[in-house]
Design a protein around this motif. Sequence first.
Motif, mmCIF file in Angstrom:
data_model
loop_
_atom_site.group_PDB
_atom_site.id
_atom_site.type_symbol
_atom_site.label_atom_id
_atom_site.label_comp_id
_atom_site.label_asym_id
_atom_site.label_seq_id
_atom_site.Cartn_x
_atom_site.Cartn_y
_atom_site.Cartn_z
ATOM 1 N N TYR A 254 7.086 -34.895 32.612
ATOM 2 C CA TYR A 254 8.048 -35.340 31.748
ATOM 3 C C TYR A 254 7.524 -34.855 30.235
ATOM 4 C CZ TYR A 254 10.903 -38.443 28.592
ATOM 5 O OH TYR A 254 11.985 -38.835 27.557
ATOM 6 N N HIS A 255 8.599 -34.042 29.364
ATOM 7 C CA HIS A 255 8.123 -33.366 28.198
ATOM 8 C C HIS A 255 8.802 -33.788 26.991
ATOM 9 C CE1 HIS A 255 5.303 -30.472 29.921
ATOM 10 N NE2 HIS A 255 6.287 -30.044 30.918
ATOM 11 N N ALA A 256 9.872 -34.674 27.124
ATOM 12 C CA ALA A 256 10.791 -34.816 26.031
ATOM 13 C C ALA A 256 10.046 -35.831 25.003
ATOM 14 C CB ALA A 256 12.070 -35.588 26.441
ATOM 15 N N ALA A 257 10.590 -35.863 23.792
ATOM 16 C CA ALA A 257 9.927 -36.482 22.706
ATOM 17 C C ALA A 257 10.000 -38.103 22.762
ATOM 18 C CB ALA A 257 10.490 -36.120 21.446
ATOM 19 N N GLU A 258 10.959 -38.464 23.280
ATOM 20 C CA GLU A 258 11.586 -39.917 23.721
ATOM 21 C C GLU A 258 10.517 -40.514 24.661
ATOM 22 O OE1 GLU A 258 15.576 -42.779 24.368
ATOM 23 O OE2 GLU A 258 15.199 -41.005 25.570
ATOM 24 N N SER A 259 9.868 -41.665 24.373
ATOM 25 C CA SER A 259 8.958 -42.274 25.163
ATOM 26 C C SER A 259 9.834 -42.299 26.776
ATOM 27 C CB SER A 259 8.998 -43.804 24.916
ATOM 28 O OG SER A 259 8.564 -44.608 25.986
ATOM 29 N N ILE A 260 8.596 -41.997 27.730
ATOM 30 C CA ILE A 260 9.083 -41.864 29.385
ATOM 31 C C ILE A 260 9.777 -43.107 29.541
ATOM 32 C CG2 ILE A 260 6.758 -42.188 29.998
ATOM 33 C CD1 ILE A 260 7.355 -40.519 32.312
ATOM 34 N N PHE A 261 9.179 -44.275 29.223
ATOM 35 C CA PHE A 261 9.601 -45.622 29.757
ATOM 36 C C PHE A 261 10.953 -45.791 28.990
ATOM 37 C CE2 PHE A 261 5.488 -47.721 30.946
ATOM 38 C CZ PHE A 261 5.323 -47.120 32.152
ATOM 39 N N LYS A 262 11.283 -45.625 27.732
ATOM 40 C CA LYS A 262 12.446 -45.719 27.207
ATOM 41 C C LYS A 262 13.609 -45.011 28.089
ATOM 42 C CE LYS A 262 14.784 -46.133 22.797
ATOM 43 N NZ LYS A 262 14.485 -46.073 21.508
ATOM 44 N N ALA A 263 13.129 -43.704 28.183
ATOM 45 C CA ALA A 263 14.134 -42.564 28.606
ATOM 46 C C ALA A 263 14.744 -43.190 30.187
ATOM 47 C CB ALA A 263 13.766 -41.476 28.754
ATOM 48 N N TYR A 264 13.520 -43.782 30.998
ATOM 49 C CA TYR A 264 13.984 -44.458 32.334
ATOM 50 C C TYR A 264 14.558 -45.753 32.228
ATOM 51 C CZ TYR A 264 12.608 -39.997 34.687
ATOM 52 O OH TYR A 264 12.561 -38.789 34.929
ATOM 53 N N GLY A 265 14.738 -46.422 31.237
ATOM 54 C CA GLY A 265 15.209 -47.472 31.145
ATOM 55 C C GLY A 265 14.198 -48.844 31.708
ATOM 56 N N ILE A 266 12.957 -48.207 31.324
ATOM 57 C CA ILE A 266 11.748 -49.279 31.924
ATOM 58 C C ILE A 266 11.611 -50.453 30.895
ATOM 59 C CG2 ILE A 266 9.421 -49.549 32.462
ATOM 60 C CD1 ILE A 266 9.827 -46.595 33.804
ATOM 61 N N LEU A 267 11.538 -49.882 29.446
ATOM 62 C CA LEU A 267 11.186 -50.979 28.544
ATOM 63 C C LEU A 267 12.212 -52.058 28.382
ATOM 64 C CD1 LEU A 267 10.238 -48.615 25.391
ATOM 65 C CD2 LEU A 267 8.731 -49.954 26.992
ATOM 66 N N GLU A 268 13.526 -51.769 28.524
ATOM 67 C CA GLU A 268 14.691 -52.857 28.578
ATOM 68 C C GLU A 268 14.332 -53.859 29.571
ATOM 69 O OE1 GLU A 268 19.397 -53.351 28.600
ATOM 70 O OE2 GLU A 268 18.392 -51.244 28.653
#
Length: 414
Positions: A254-268
């Motif tokens: 995963y290379h995107a600037a957004e946090s990997i956990f945020k991108a995959y909905g894990i933080l929520e």
Amino acid sequence: MKQMIVNCEPKFTQMALIEEGKLIEFATERSQSESLVGSFYKGKVVNVLPGMQAAFVDIGHKKNAFLYVDDVLHPHLEKQPKIKPSIEELLKVGQEVVVQVMKESLRGKGPRVTTHYSLPGRWVVYMPISDYVAVSKKIQRESERTRLKILCEQMRFRGEGIIVRTVSQDEPREAIQGDLNFLRAQWELIQERANQAEAPSLLHRDLSIVQRLIRDVLDPIQDELVINNAKEANEAEAYLSEMSNGIHIPVKVYHAAESIFKAYGILEQLDKGLSRKVTLSSGGTIVWDHTEALTVIDVNTSKYTGEYSLEETVTLTNLQAAEEIARLIRLRDVGGIIVIDFIDMEQEVNRQSVVEILESVMKKDRAKSQIVGWTKLGLLELTRKKVREDTSVMFDKTCDSCSGTGRINVITIH
């Protein structure tokens, strides 16, 4: 299909396991304090306490390790003496002993250790001195259980023990034999180090959090592994290749600037799953409270009013709560005694349905658990093996004002 999402940071590594869009497991390993569970040490007995039937062993950490008498006796129950000897007959102060950590340091206590050694592999768990073969209860087909038991009885040397893991179902002899040979070689290396090392010293450390979870929960062919660090991804690919007999299995970076956990909905999902109050899709709620001795879970209908009868409303809420509680127990990594206060139901068939739902979901959990049953007050009791600090506790900080009571004293005395 499962997704294993790994967030690598300089000070820690975090892993999230997603199944059918739901977060079912979460783990954190700090760089400066790697997990001790599974590691082997050559230690020195510093204190023997006959009144507790235990000894304290110096393994080179701040707190001495706790060794209970049952963890010194032979691991095969049939080979243990009928009358349990005193710990003083088994261990002496100054004696050197090879131990394996079975529980992390919890709440100010030192780690718990054992001499019932075990080395987990992909297909089997190797126990060098246990002298028995056991097959995972999750393998239910009797013909397959018999095949695996006979196979391992043929493979093991005298005195060795083997536990056949669930993933060994329908696997060929060659795969299981290769796993066993590798674990045997590991044990021989541990013994060699023990003969040369001075106590206290580390003899063998278990795999990293990423490798452990690849070994224990990931299906390399069907599941997806995503890591936000190229170096860690390459190491994971190498481990997957070794585990899959040379087959190259790609790992997504995963290379995107957004946090990997945020991108995959894990933080929520983490924020909701680790909250004290968790709202069900029906409108009902689950409230979690932790004490020193146990975890208490309260189920309420809250905003859910149902349609036909009180019994149906209550039962539907309890069934939904049971499924969610089983998932969250695994996500929070709750261990020890757990008491659930479901809403009272009049019909025994409904009470049984709640237990069945809880059991079916908890079967997917790798940690050993047992549903004890209903108390006379209508509470459901269960236990789950405690190895590490609860995940939710890792993110908590004791309130400076109330000191953890949950209430702030506002009385002013003049």
